[in-house]
Design a protein around this motif. Structure first.
Motif, short mmCIF file in Angstrom:
data_model
loop_
_atom_site.label_atom_id
_atom_site.label_comp_id
_atom_site.label_asym_id
_atom_site.label_seq_id
_atom_site.Cartn_x
_atom_site.Cartn_y
_atom_site.Cartn_z
N GLY A 182 8.98 -11.30 3.41
CA GLY A 182 8.52 -10.30 4.38
C GLY A 182 8.56 -8.90 3.82
O GLY A 182 7.65 -8.09 4.06
N THR A 183 9.64 -8.59 3.07
CA THR A 183 9.73 -7.27 2.44
C THR A 183 8.58 -7.06 1.46
O THR A 183 7.98 -5.98 1.39
CB THR A 183 11.08 -7.13 1.72
OG1 THR A 183 12.13 -7.32 2.66
CG2 THR A 183 11.22 -5.76 1.08
N ARG A 184 8.28 -8.12 0.69
CA ARG A 184 7.19 -8.02 -0.28
C ARG A 184 5.85 -7.78 0.42
O ARG A 184 4.97 -7.10 -0.11
CB ARG A 184 7.13 -9.30 -1.11
CG ARG A 184 6.07 -9.29 -2.20
CD ARG A 184 6.20 -10.52 -3.06
NE ARG A 184 5.14 -10.58 -4.05
CZ ARG A 184 3.98 -11.20 -3.87
NH1 ARG A 184 3.75 -11.80 -2.72
NH2 ARG A 184 3.07 -11.22 -4.81
N MET A 185 5.71 -8.32 1.64
CA MET A 185 4.48 -8.12 2.37
C MET A 185 4.47 -6.79 3.12
O MET A 185 3.43 -6.13 3.21
CB MET A 185 4.27 -9.27 3.37
CG MET A 185 3.99 -10.61 2.74
SD MET A 185 3.63 -11.87 3.99
CE MET A 185 2.17 -11.18 4.75
N VAL A 186 5.64 -6.41 3.65
CA VAL A 186 5.69 -5.22 4.50
C VAL A 186 5.69 -3.95 3.67
O VAL A 186 5.09 -2.94 4.06
CB VAL A 186 6.92 -5.28 5.42
CG1 VAL A 186 7.14 -3.96 6.14
CG2 VAL A 186 6.76 -6.41 6.42
N PRO A 213 0.34 -8.94 -1.41
CA PRO A 213 -0.63 -10.02 -1.18
C PRO A 213 -2.07 -9.58 -1.44
O PRO A 213 -2.36 -8.39 -1.57
CB PRO A 213 -0.41 -10.35 0.32
CG PRO A 213 0.95 -9.85 0.63
CD PRO A 213 1.18 -8.66 -0.25
N LYS A 214 -2.95 -10.57 -1.49
CA LYS A 214 -4.34 -10.29 -1.87
C LYS A 214 -4.99 -9.29 -0.92
O LYS A 214 -5.68 -8.37 -1.36
CB LYS A 214 -5.12 -11.61 -1.88
CG LYS A 214 -6.58 -11.45 -2.28
CD LYS A 214 -7.29 -12.79 -2.28
CE LYS A 214 -8.77 -12.62 -2.65
NZ LYS A 214 -9.47 -13.92 -2.64
N HIS A 217 -3.44 -5.88 -1.44
CA HIS A 217 -3.88 -5.38 -2.75
C HIS A 217 -5.30 -4.82 -2.65
O HIS A 217 -5.60 -3.74 -3.18
CB HIS A 217 -3.82 -6.51 -3.77
CG HIS A 217 -4.23 -6.10 -5.14
ND1 HIS A 217 -5.55 -6.13 -5.57
CD2 HIS A 217 -3.52 -5.63 -6.20
CE1 HIS A 217 -5.63 -5.72 -6.80
NE2 HIS A 217 -4.41 -5.40 -7.23
N SER A 218 -6.18 -5.54 -1.95
CA SER A 218 -7.55 -5.05 -1.77
C SER A 218 -7.57 -3.75 -0.97
O SER A 218 -8.34 -2.82 -1.28
CB SER A 218 -8.39 -6.12 -1.08
OG SER A 218 -8.43 -7.31 -1.84
N ALA A 219 -6.70 -3.68 0.06
CA ALA A 219 -6.64 -2.44 0.85
C ALA A 219 -6.14 -1.27 0.01
O ALA A 219 -6.64 -0.14 0.13
CB ALA A 219 -5.72 -2.65 2.05
N ALA A 220 -5.15 -1.52 -0.87
CA ALA A 220 -4.65 -0.45 -1.73
C ALA A 220 -5.73 0.02 -2.71
O ALA A 220 -5.89 1.22 -2.96
CB ALA A 220 -3.42 -0.94 -2.50
N VAL A 221 -6.49 -0.94 -3.27
CA VAL A 221 -7.57 -0.56 -4.19
C VAL A 221 -8.61 0.28 -3.47
O VAL A 221 -9.09 1.31 -3.98
CB VAL A 221 -8.20 -1.83 -4.80
CG1 VAL A 221 -9.46 -1.47 -5.58
CG2 VAL A 221 -7.21 -2.54 -5.71
#
Length: 472
Positions: A182-186, A213-214, A217-221
């Protein structure tokens, strides 16, 4: 979101542990009971051979005492009485034999004797195993073995504790894994939200690590691409403002000089006043554009650099026409080979125009001036642009530099030196004002070629400069 994942994982793990641990605990209990009954049946069977041979009480006592249950007083032997003719004519009757404590009701003993098969009966404190066995007299004796509840559940509690510990460990491990997952996702989502807030507050240098997550990651890009596009658009806007101010200020200098030669009269005064007002407005536009540019971080849209020699030749070609009209002798040197500096072309041209404009503004007509570009080759980390004139000079260079910071004192806005200073400091360099070899003012713009330029290099340059002054 993080706690929701933890709760879901906790619920699923608890259901899985219950689904497996409860049946397994019941199986362990059944296995312990079966083990105890099997042990009791073996001990009852150990008395069978003695009953098949004899019904003598003493011998049966020894046979019972040879077993563990018998020595503990948990075996009872019930041998029925045999009639006199049981062995044929002349045979004597055999009395009934009762050994041990009887815990089972008599009717259950009779029923087991009639059926001839083993049975278990619930008695106070445990179970009684009844094992019918044929004796020498031809009757059926019953061996009763008492199995206490403690033996029926021997090891069950320990097994249940182990199962509970394993279940709790699985639950704790699943919660820890869910929390980390959850931390990795949040965390990427929180970083994306924080970066969006910072970008909304005007901090254009913020970027989001492209991880997680994918989807995140896409949102960050996408966010980083959007931020880069915003920086590029603002950089283009600033370059447009700087270019516009550069295009306006240079003709205004010519216009002001021409207005100064109109002579006396109301029309001439009004023209000069209008030119001064217009020049003040343009200076304000330049100052605002440069302040905004200094406040914003550099982005991908900012040019990487330009050729200082080419820019110097271009600007000198422009100013030479006005210098020829005023009878000024012009000299340009050091521009024979290209020298790239980490400054945008528009900014460097604006700085050179500011230095040359000061020459035309603060020296009388006919005053000679020169522009020199000094670069020692690949061994040096800096480029020096010198603008020298043969005018009256500056009595207090330090005060001129202070006006270069924009205080507007002593009849000068200091805007020209402020522009030059900002360009030089953007590379890690500086600006110095002193006495030129022509007898007037020398403005030296020192540009560092590398951002990692150290103070030691600057100090060595100052020592060489002071040494040249001492030599002259």
């Amino acid at each position: 979101m993080r706690w929701a994942l933890v709760k879901v994982c906790l619920a699923v793990t608890v259901m899985v542990v219950i689904a497996f641990a409860v049946p397994l605990g019941l199986v362990v209990k059944e296995m312990a009971a079966d083990r105890a009954l099997s042990n009791a049946e073996r001990q009852a069977a150990a008395v069978g051979p003695a009953l098949a041979i004899t019904t003598d009480r003493q011998q049966l006592k020894r046979a019972v005492a040879s077993t563990q249950a018998g020595s503990d007083g948990r075996i009872a032997v019930h041998v029925p009485a045999a009639p006199a003719d049981a062995r044929g004519s002349g045979a004597r009757a055999q009395p009934a034999v009762e050994l041990g404590d009887q815990r089972v009701p008599q009717d259950r003993l009779d029923r087991a004797r009639e059926r001839g098969s083993s049975a278990t009966v619930r008695v106070p404190g445990g179970l009684a195993l009844l094992l019918p066995t044929a004796v020498a007299s031809g009757e059926v004796a019953v061996v009763e073995v008492f199995v206490p509840d403690a033996e029926m559940t021997n090891g069950v509690t320990t097994s249940w504790v182990v199962l509970a510990g394993v279940g709790l460990a699985l639950i704790a491990g699943s919660v820890a894994v869910a929390d980390r997952f959850g931390t990795r996702m949040v965390r990427p989502a929180e970083q994306l939200a924080d970066a969006a807030h910072e970008l909304g507050e005007g901090r254009l240098g913020v970027r989001v690590p492209e991880e997680g997550p994918k989807e995140l990651h896409s949102a960050a890009v996408a966010f980083n691409a959007m931020a880069d596009q915003v920086v590029q658009l603002l950089a283009k806007e600033r370059e447009l403002a700087a270019d516009l101010s550069h295009r306006l200020r240079t003709p205004l200098t010519v216009l002001r000089l021409n207005a100064a030669s109109l002579g006396e009269g109301d029309a001439a005064d009004q023209t000069r006043e209008a030119v001064a007002t217009l020049e003040g407005e343009v200076d304000q536009i330049i100052r605002t554009a440069r302040d905004r540019k200094a406040a914003q971080p550099p982005g991908p849209g900012v040019p990487a650099g330009c050729d200082v020699a080419e820019v110097a030749r271009e600007r000198m070609a422009f100013w030479s026409a006005l210098a020829e009209d005023e009878g000024r002798e012009v000299r340009l040197s050091g521009v024979e080979r290209p020298v790239r500096v980490p400054v945008a072309r528009t900014e460097l041209a604006t700085a050179l125009d500011a230095m040359l404009g000061n020459v035309f503004r603060h020296t009388p007509e006919g005053t000679a001036f020169s522009v020199d570009v000094h670069h020692g080759g690949s061994a040096t980390d800096s480029v020096i642009v010198l603008v020298s004139d043969a005018g009256p000079g500056i009595a207090d260079p330090d005060a001129a530099l202070r006006r270069g910071h924009g205080d507007g004192s002593r009849g000068s806005t200091g805007l020209g030196l402020d522009i030059v200073r900002r360009v030089a400091e953007s590379t890690g360099g500086d600006v110095r004002v002193g006495r030129s070899v022509l007898g007037g003012t020398e403005v030296r713009m020192w540009l560092a070629l590398r951002p990692a330029e150290t103070r030691g290099a600057r100090r060595r340059h100052r020592v060489r400069r002071h040494g040249r002054r001492a030599a002259t």
